[in-house]
Design a protein around this motif. Structure first.
Motif, short mmCIF file in Angstrom:
data_model
loop_
_atom_site.label_atom_id
_atom_site.label_comp_id
_atom_site.label_asym_id
_atom_site.label_seq_id
_atom_site.Cartn_x
_atom_site.Cartn_y
_atom_site.Cartn_z
N ARG A 167 0.90 -1.17 0.02
CA ARG A 167 -0.10 0.06 -0.03
C ARG A 167 1.06 1.32 0.02
O ARG A 167 0.75 2.20 -0.71
CB ARG A 167 -1.12 -0.10 1.23
CG ARG A 167 -1.96 1.18 1.47
CD ARG A 167 -2.73 1.17 2.49
NE ARG A 167 -3.28 0.01 2.83
CZ ARG A 167 -4.35 -0.53 2.62
NH1 ARG A 167 -5.01 0.33 1.94
NH2 ARG A 167 -4.92 -1.57 2.97
N GLU A 224 -3.52 6.70 -5.18
CA GLU A 224 -4.44 6.70 -5.91
C GLU A 224 -5.05 5.24 -6.22
O GLU A 224 -6.06 5.00 -6.56
CB GLU A 224 -4.57 7.48 -6.94
CG GLU A 224 -4.49 9.00 -6.71
CD GLU A 224 -3.06 9.52 -6.16
OE1 GLU A 224 -2.70 10.70 -5.95
OE2 GLU A 224 -2.00 8.57 -6.49
N LYS A 250 -7.20 3.20 -3.66
CA LYS A 250 -8.62 3.88 -3.60
C LYS A 250 -9.37 3.29 -4.89
O LYS A 250 -10.53 2.77 -4.71
CB LYS A 250 -8.32 5.41 -3.66
CG LYS A 250 -7.70 5.96 -2.33
CD LYS A 250 -7.83 7.54 -2.45
CE LYS A 250 -6.91 8.20 -1.12
NZ LYS A 250 -6.97 9.37 -1.27
N GLU A 308 -12.41 0.90 -4.72
CA GLU A 308 -13.88 1.12 -5.09
C GLU A 308 -14.32 0.12 -6.20
O GLU A 308 -15.52 0.01 -6.34
CB GLU A 308 -13.64 2.54 -5.93
CG GLU A 308 -15.04 3.26 -6.47
CD GLU A 308 -14.85 4.51 -6.87
OE1 GLU A 308 -15.96 5.03 -7.69
OE2 GLU A 308 -13.74 5.18 -6.74
#
Length: 327
Positions: free
Chosen positions: A84, A90, A93, A97
């Motif tokens: 991570r 980005e 994330k 999503e």
């Protein structure tokens, strides 16, 4: 205008200068060509085959691949960050999503992937181990285990007598415990064999039922979080355990056998033709416009071509060619 004047003007690399406009003309011409003209399937297929044959004929390719992977492994092993932390912020994330979006795969597809003989054999062994371990805890020894006393009146009687008498009755209790274990193990094997299909069916239901889409998304996010939490150094150590030379040898052998067949070129060309079946006749600009990439490719193409042409027009061989042309 003589050759020297023309050469000086061509060497002007300023924006909208002669060289820049020449690069723009070339890019405009290429963008106006049909996609299959710019990338002819037959030519691309021959190029791919030639590249593969060149790699297969090389006696250094495997060593270079192994050296590159070894270098990567050393870099990863020395990295103290998690995955991570090592990737752009980005990216996690975006992946989270995507993983959280509602999606339930096709049930038949999931069963086809999961219910394979090696997977079934592993699941059977794991299930059987759990059942047998449970049976041993239940049946050994009957004098100490309340669950075992309920198997039969004889077990209960033996347990009660063993408490007061020991000796022979204790041996009977032990023998009874062994018999219970043998019976349970046999039934466990029969149960494991018959239960596996139901287990796979229920697993497929859990993974594909649209009414459980939220649970499925939560599971994907949890798996992603686990991957992103892995230390980069651990990935480096795992890479060091891979048999890179052996894997490369397997790939080379398979490719060599395929390229030796008469159908290799035709198969490559057929694949590329199918890829271009929809858009092959359309101009490259039109294809890029549909993807929202026309302006980007035009700008990047002009810049790249201008940089390539600059050293050419500035070279001595180009100057001599220009002088000969102007005579």
């Amino acid at each position: 205008m003589n050759a020297q004047d023309l050469l000086a003007r061509l060497q002007d690399s300023s924006p909208d200068g002669p060289l820049d406009r020449l690069a723009s003309l070339v890019v405009e011409h290429e963008l106006a060509q049909p996609l299959e003209t710019l990338l002819p399937p037959a030519l691309v297929a021959r190029a791919l085959r030639a590249a593969l044959e060149g790699w297969l004929a090389s006696d250094t390719a495997d060593r270079e691949l192994a050296a590159a992977l070894e270098h990567l492994q050393h870099q990863l092993t020395g990295d103290s960050r998690t995955v991570r932390e090592a990737v752009p912020p980005e990216l996690p994330k975006m992946l989270a999503e995507l993983a959280s979006r509602r999606y339930s795969p096709d049930r038949a597809l999931v069963l086809t992937v999961l219910d394979r003989p090696p997977v079934r054999a592993l699941a059977r062994a794991l299930l059987l181990n759990v059942l047998i371990e449970f049976s041993r805890k239940v049946s050994a020894p009957v004098t100490e285990n309340r669950l075992a006393k309920g198997f039969s009146g004889l077990a209960k009687f033996a347990a009660e007598q063993a408490k007061s008498s020991g000796g022979t009755l204790g041996g009977i209790a032990g023998a009874l415990s062994d018999e219970i274990e043998r019976q349970v193990e046999k039934r466990a094997r029969d149960f494991a064999d018959s239960a596996l299909t139901g287990i796979f069916q229920q697993l497929a239901d859990a993974l594909t039922d649209p009414s459980r889409a939220a649970d499925q998304a939560e599971m994907r996010v949890a798996i992603l979080d686990g991957v992103l939490s892995l230390p980069v150094a651990k990935l480096g150590r795992e890479l060091s355990r891979a048999d890179v030379p052996g894997s490369a040898a397997v790939v080379r052998k398979a490719l060599t056998q395929w390229l030796a067949s008469r159908d290799a070129s035709a198969e490559l060309e057929g694949l590329l033709t199918r890829v271009m079946e929809r858009d092959g006749k359309r101009p490259v600009r039109e294809v890029l416009e549909k993807l929202g990439l026309s302006d980007t490719f035009q700008e990047l193409g002009r810049e790249a071509l201008r940089r390539r042409l600059g050293p050419v027009v500035a070279s001595e061989p180009f100057a001599r060619w220009m002088e000969e042309l102007m005579k």
